[in-house]
Design a protein around this motif. Structure first.
Motif, PDB file in Angstrom:
ATOM      1  N   VAL A 199     122.239  58.462  25.438  1.00 64.83           N
ATOM      2  CA  VAL A 199     123.165  58.586  24.835  1.00 64.83           C
ATOM      3  C   VAL A 199     124.918  58.223  25.174  1.00 64.83           C
ATOM      4  CG1 VAL A 199     125.255  59.942  23.148  1.00 64.83           C
ATOM      5  CG2 VAL A 199     122.632  60.898  22.819  1.00 64.83           C
ATOM      6  N   ILE A 200     124.884  57.114  25.362  1.00 64.64           N
ATOM      7  CA  ILE A 200     126.083  56.697  25.677  1.00 64.64           C
ATOM      8  C   ILE A 200     127.258  56.441  24.912  1.00 64.64           C
ATOM      9  CG2 ILE A 200     127.672  54.768  26.908  1.00 64.64           C
ATOM     10  CD1 ILE A 200     123.988  53.857  27.450  1.00 64.64           C
ATOM     11  N   LEU A 201     128.139  57.066  24.611  1.00 66.27           N
ATOM     12  CA  LEU A 201     130.270  57.020  24.046  1.00 66.27           C
ATOM     13  C   LEU A 201     130.130  55.274  24.254  1.00 66.27           C
ATOM     14  CD1 LEU A 201     131.843  58.468  22.393  1.00 66.27           C
ATOM     15  CD2 LEU A 201     133.034  59.473  24.495  1.00 66.27           C
ATOM     16  N   PRO A 202     130.310  54.542  23.273  1.00 70.98           N
ATOM     17  CA  PRO A 202     130.803  53.535  23.175  1.00 70.98           C
ATOM     18  C   PRO A 202     132.973  53.396  23.758  1.00 70.98           C
ATOM     19  CG  PRO A 202     130.709  53.688  20.786  1.00 70.98           C
ATOM     20  CD  PRO A 202     130.286  55.391  22.009  1.00 70.98           C
TER      21      PRO A 202
END
Length: 304
Positions: free
Chosen positions: A278-281
């Motif tokens: 999961v990569i937080l934009p």
């Protein structure tokens, strides 16, 4: 990390905020425990060391339940978990701890009210069938079709013929569920005569819990022995290989919760599911964006 308007947040501030978030989450667990023990007194064998161990194990087991949930969703597994027991036996407490960190779209609770006039004319199991899980779902029944073997039998809400037909049908009904691919787990929470009386008296004294005592609950207290006979017959006649009964000693609420949760996990061959990272934009900033102030009259009074 950044705040709105592009202001930087230091790593130390970020860690502090994360810590506050975790502590707030833990406070909710403690709040549940404090609410449970209001006016009831601590368990006789409870100590500070055990309470620390209890919270540690509770959080660990809840973490395992999250993994179980992910596996159920990934594999399309279907589960039905039935919680039965006398009034004040602790069914609701363990259900709260099981579902506490799970997605309600995957794991939901079915607590059906008394049947209405139309439902009384249906096939007995019909209203329960509507709540059975689809693929990737878990349903916890806070009381179930075994109402007919318990409260309906003891309170004379069903005829002798209805009662006999229930036992002719229930085992085959459950075998049908298992053959269809549903894993069916059945728990009976067992408390003593003295423990139920103490819990009822605690509820009478606690204005936050008096709502839990219905006239039916009070009548069930008077008919303790009749409930015992009905329970014994139920366990004997509906304990099938495909869906056996499991009895949870529940005089000590905390131990009962941990034991039930650990046992439930042991019944499912779940495994950790690999998830994409999961990569937080990054938040998009526009130079012409201005956040408008909220009108004072719309703000909730800050009493605390």
């Amino acid at each position: 990390m950044r705040q709105s308007h592009g202001q930087d947040i230091s790593p130390a501030d970020a860690r502090e905020r994360m810590r506050d978030e975790i502590l707030d989450d833990l406070d909710e667990e403690i709040e549940l425990e404090l609410d449970d023990s209001r006016l009831a007194g601590a368990d006789s064998d409870e100590s500070a060391a055990f309470r620390k161990h209890y919270f540690r194990e509770l959080l660990r087991l809840q973490g395992e339940l999250v993994q179980l949930q992910d596996w159920v969703k990934e594999t399309g597994h279907r589960m039905v978990i039935i919680f039965e027991g006398r009034d004040a036996a602790g069914k609701g407490g363990v259900i709260k701890r099981i579902t506490r960190r799970l997605n309600p779209r995957i794991c939901r609770v079915a607590a059906l009210p008394a049947p209405n006039d139309r439902e009384r004319t249906q096939w007995y199991f019909q209203r329960y069938v509507a709540h059975l899980p689809a693929a990737g779902e878990i349903v916890l029944f806070d009381r179930s079709w075994y109402n007919r073997a318990g409260v309906e039998r003891v309170m004379n809400f069903c005829t002798d013929s209805d009662y006999a037909e229930f036992f002719r049908s229930v085992s085959e009904f459950e075998r049908m569920l298992v053959r269809s691919g549903i894993q069916l787990v059945k728990y009976w929470f067992s408390i003593t005569d003295e423990e139920q009386e103490m819990r009822f008296r605690a509820r009478i004294e606690d204005p936050l819990k008096q709502w839990k005592l219905s006239p039916m609950d009070l009548e069930s207290r008077r008919r303790w022995e009749a409930y015992t006979l009905a329970k014994d017959e139920m366990l004997e006649r509906s304990n099938i290989e495909e869906a056996p009964w499991w009895v949870v000693p529940a005089v000590n609420k905390k131990r009962a919760r941990l034991n039930c949760m650990a046992h439930l996990l042991s019944l499912v061959p779940y495994a950790e599911v690999t998830k994409p990272e999961v990569i937080l934009p990054e938040r998009v900033y526009h130079p012409d964006y201005t956040r408008q102030p909220t009108p004072e009259g719309m703000i909730v009074p800050q009493l605390y």
